[in-house]
Design a protein around this motif. Structure first.
Motif, PDB file in Angstrom:
ATOM      1  N   ILE A  37       0.836  -1.208   0.000  1.00  8.98           N
ATOM      2  CA  ILE A  37       0.000   0.000   0.000  1.00  8.98           C
ATOM      3  C   ILE A  37       0.868   1.253   0.000  1.00  8.98           C
ATOM      4  N   GLN A  38       1.915   1.247   0.823  1.00  9.26           N
ATOM      5  CA  GLN A  38       2.801   2.407   0.893  1.00  9.26           C
ATOM      6  C   GLN A  38       3.538   2.624  -0.434  1.00  9.26           C
ATOM      7  N   LEU A  39       3.992   1.534  -1.022  1.00  7.95           N
ATOM      8  CA  LEU A  39       4.703   1.643  -2.303  1.00  7.95           C
ATOM      9  C   LEU A  39       3.770   2.142  -3.409  1.00  7.95           C
ATOM     10  N   GLU A  40       2.548   1.677  -3.415  1.00  9.71           N
ATOM     11  CA  GLU A  40       1.584   2.139  -4.421  1.00  9.71           C
ATOM     12  C   GLU A  40       1.274   3.622  -4.237  1.00  9.71           C
ATOM     13  N   ALA A  41       1.218   4.085  -2.979  1.00 12.28           N
ATOM     14  CA  ALA A  41       1.004   5.509  -2.717  1.00 12.28           C
ATOM     15  C   ALA A  41       2.181   6.320  -3.237  1.00 12.28           C
ATOM     16  N   ASP A  42       3.403   5.775  -3.057  1.00 10.62           N
ATOM     17  CA  ASP A  42       4.598   6.444  -3.599  1.00 10.62           C
ATOM     18  C   ASP A  42       4.511   6.554  -5.115  1.00 10.62           C
ATOM     19  N   MET A  43       4.031   5.476  -5.757  1.00 12.43           N
ATOM     20  CA  MET A  43       3.902   5.475  -7.213  1.00 12.43           C
ATOM     21  C   MET A  43       2.934   6.563  -7.687  1.00 12.43           C
ATOM     22  N   GLN A  44       1.836   6.705  -6.998  1.00 14.68           N
ATOM     23  CA  GLN A  44       0.842   7.722  -7.378  1.00 14.68           C
ATOM     24  C   GLN A  44       1.433   9.124  -7.252  1.00 14.68           C
ATOM     25  N   GLU A  45       2.205   9.332  -6.196  1.00 15.14           N
ATOM     26  CA  GLU A  45       2.787  10.662  -5.993  1.00 15.14           C
ATOM     27  C   GLU A  45       3.832  10.967  -7.052  1.00 15.14           C
ATOM     28  N   VAL A  95      14.751  16.205 -14.352  1.00 15.54           N
ATOM     29  CA  VAL A  95      13.877  15.843 -13.242  1.00 15.54           C
ATOM     30  C   VAL A  95      12.988  14.670 -13.641  1.00 15.54           C
ATOM     31  N   GLN A  96      12.475  14.707 -14.880  1.00 15.35           N
ATOM     32  CA  GLN A  96      11.621  13.614 -15.364  1.00 15.35           C
ATOM     33  C   GLN A  96      12.383  12.290 -15.383  1.00 15.35           C
ATOM     34  N   ASN A  97      13.654  12.336 -15.835  1.00 15.50           N
ATOM     35  CA  ASN A  97      14.464  11.113 -15.883  1.00 15.50           C
ATOM     36  C   ASN A  97      14.679  10.534 -14.487  1.00 15.50           C
ATOM     37  N   ALA A  98      14.953  11.404 -13.520  1.00 11.85           N
ATOM     38  CA  ALA A  98      15.169  10.948 -12.139  1.00 11.85           C
ATOM     39  C   ALA A  98      13.896  10.319 -11.575  1.00 11.85           C
ATOM     40  N   LEU A  99      12.753  10.940 -11.865  1.00 13.36           N
ATOM     41  CA  LEU A  99      11.486  10.409 -11.374  1.00 13.36           C
ATOM     42  C   LEU A  99      11.150   9.070 -12.018  1.00 13.36           C
ATOM     43  N   LYS A 100      11.465   8.932 -13.301  1.00 12.37           N
ATOM     44  CA  LYS A 100      11.184   7.675 -13.990  1.00 12.37           C
ATOM     45  C   LYS A 100      12.045   6.536 -13.457  1.00 12.37           C
ATOM     46  N   LEU A 101      13.312   6.853 -13.120  1.00  4.48           N
ATOM     47  CA  LEU A 101      14.180   5.831 -12.528  1.00  4.48           C
ATOM     48  C   LEU A 101      13.625   5.347 -11.194  1.00  4.48           C
ATOM     49  N   GLU A 102      13.180   6.287 -10.384  1.00  3.22           N
ATOM     50  CA  GLU A 102      12.602   5.939  -9.088  1.00  3.22           C
ATOM     51  C   GLU A 102      11.301   5.157  -9.276  1.00  3.22           C
ATOM     52  N   GLN A 103      10.558   5.530 -10.305  1.00  2.00           N
ATOM     53  CA  GLN A 103       9.304   4.845 -10.601  1.00  2.00           C
ATOM     54  C   GLN A 103       9.563   3.367 -10.945  1.00  2.00           C
ATOM     55  N   LYS A 104      10.582   3.111 -11.757  1.00  6.79           N
ATOM     56  CA  LYS A 104      10.921   1.737 -12.126  1.00  6.79           C
ATOM     57  C   LYS A 104      11.368   0.932 -10.910  1.00  6.79           C
ATOM     58  N   LYS A 105      12.119   1.594 -10.052  1.00  7.79           N
ATOM     59  CA  LYS A 105      12.597   0.924  -8.839  1.00  7.79           C
ATOM     60  C   LYS A 105      11.422   0.493  -7.950  1.00  7.79           C
ATOM     61  N   GLU A 147       8.323   0.033  -8.931  1.00  6.93           N
ATOM     62  CA  GLU A 147       7.563  -0.999  -9.641  1.00  6.93           C
ATOM     63  C   GLU A 147       8.142  -2.388  -9.354  1.00  6.93           C
ATOM     64  N   LYS A 148       9.477  -2.488  -9.363  1.00  5.71           N
ATOM     65  CA  LYS A 148      10.125  -3.765  -9.080  1.00  5.71           C
ATOM     66  C   LYS A 148       9.856  -4.205  -7.648  1.00  5.71           C
ATOM     67  N   GLU A 149       9.904  -3.254  -6.715  1.00  5.90           N
ATOM     68  CA  GLU A 149       9.648  -3.586  -5.312  1.00  5.90           C
ATOM     69  C   GLU A 149       8.218  -4.074  -5.118  1.00  5.90           C
ATOM     70  N   ILE A 150       7.276  -3.421  -5.784  1.00  2.59           N
ATOM     71  CA  ILE A 150       5.877  -3.835  -5.673  1.00  2.59           C
ATOM     72  C   ILE A 150       5.692  -5.244  -6.224  1.00  2.59           C
ATOM     73  N   ALA A 151       6.318  -5.517  -7.379  1.00  2.00           N
ATOM     74  CA  ALA A 151       6.209  -6.851  -7.980  1.00  2.00           C
ATOM     75  C   ALA A 151       6.799  -7.911  -7.055  1.00  2.00           C
ATOM     76  N   PHE A 152       7.927  -7.567  -6.436  1.00  3.34           N
ATOM     77  CA  PHE A 152       8.582  -8.516  -5.534  1.00  3.34           C
ATOM     78  C   PHE A 152       7.718  -8.776  -4.302  1.00  3.34           C
ATOM     79  N   LYS A 153       7.129  -7.716  -3.742  1.00  2.16           N
ATOM     80  CA  LYS A 153       6.267  -7.860  -2.564  1.00  2.16           C
ATOM     81  C   LYS A 153       5.030  -8.693  -2.886  1.00  2.16           C
TER      82      LYS A 153
END
Length: 230
Positions: free
Chosen positions: A9-17, A30-40, A42-48
């Motif tokens: 739930i917390q990770l999904e909230a981070d994704m929305q933000e 800034v967009q590139n940095a945000l996209k990198l964090e977004q991919k990271k 996404e992987k954590e959510i999939a793993f969880k």
């Protein structure tokens, strides 16, 4: 199970933000940095979610838990500072499991690392007979992205040449042993060789050696040379 749900739930909230920030951002960097964090994330959510599925299967079939087995950790490196010996253990996805599943047990001369239920396996590393004693109370572990960092506090601020006494002994055994003849008189080897040639040789060989011996004695008497013989 509840812990995994909360983390998802917390990770999904981070994704929305992050998605919200991306929509508002105008600068490419800034967009590139945000996209990198977004991919990271996404992987954590999939793993969880994968962990959640595995947990649900274990709950539905308790006997499946007995299939978890332990493998030896081989992928690690180490270095040191003045106060700590640092051991770096590479384990993909270790940062995403529950913190209590990463255990390190210290004694003054050993440590045991146990990572439980990562990719359906337990991972273990045992280091016995450490080169020098460590301060158990002030040694610690940290979990980083795909890595466990074990920090062994030195009892003595001295450089470690290796991690264990066994490694030290192995290095010493691998050193070439000194040649006992290194400090010997070179002429001793020559004399031994000539003696062997004389003893094993035929009559012609003996005559040749006797002739050389006689000539060397004549030169020695004249001060022209110095050669010993048997």
């Amino acid at each position: 199970m509840d812990l995994l749900n909360d983390q998802i739930i917390q990770l999904e909230a981070d994704m929305q933000e992050i998605s919200s920030f991306l929509e508002k951002s105008e600068r490419q960097r800034v967009q590139n940095a945000l996209k990198l964090e977004q991919k990271k994330i996404e992987k954590e959510i999939a793993f969880k979610r994968q962990q959640k599925e595995q947990e649900a299967k274990r709950k539905a079939d308790p006997s499946s838990g007995s299939k978890t087995y332990t493998v030896k950790i081989n992928n690690y490196g180490w270095d040191q500072s003045e106060k700590f010996v640092k051991i770096y253990i590479t384990l993909k996805g270790v940062h995403a499991i529950a913190p209590e599943n990463v255990e390190v047990t210290f004694t003054e001369r050993s440590l045991v690392v146990l990572v439980k239920e990562l990719d359906g396996k337990n991972h273990q590393m045992i280091l016995n007979n450490l080169l020098h004693p460590i301060d158990v109370q002030n040694s610690l572990k940290k979990t980083k992205t795909d890595m466990v960092l074990v920090m062994c506090k030195k009892k003595m601020n001295k450089k470690w040449d290796c991690l264990t006494q066994v490694e030290k002994q192995t290095k010493e055994n691998d050193k070439p042993s000194p040649n006992p003849d290194d400090n010997a008189d070179p002429s001793d080897g020559l004399m031994s060789m000539l003696k062997k040639m004389y003893t094993d040789g035929d009559d012609d060989m003996k005559r040749t050696i006797n002739k050389a011996w006689s000539e060397s004695q004549e030169k020695k008497a004249k001060g022209e040379g110095d050669m010993g013989m048997f």
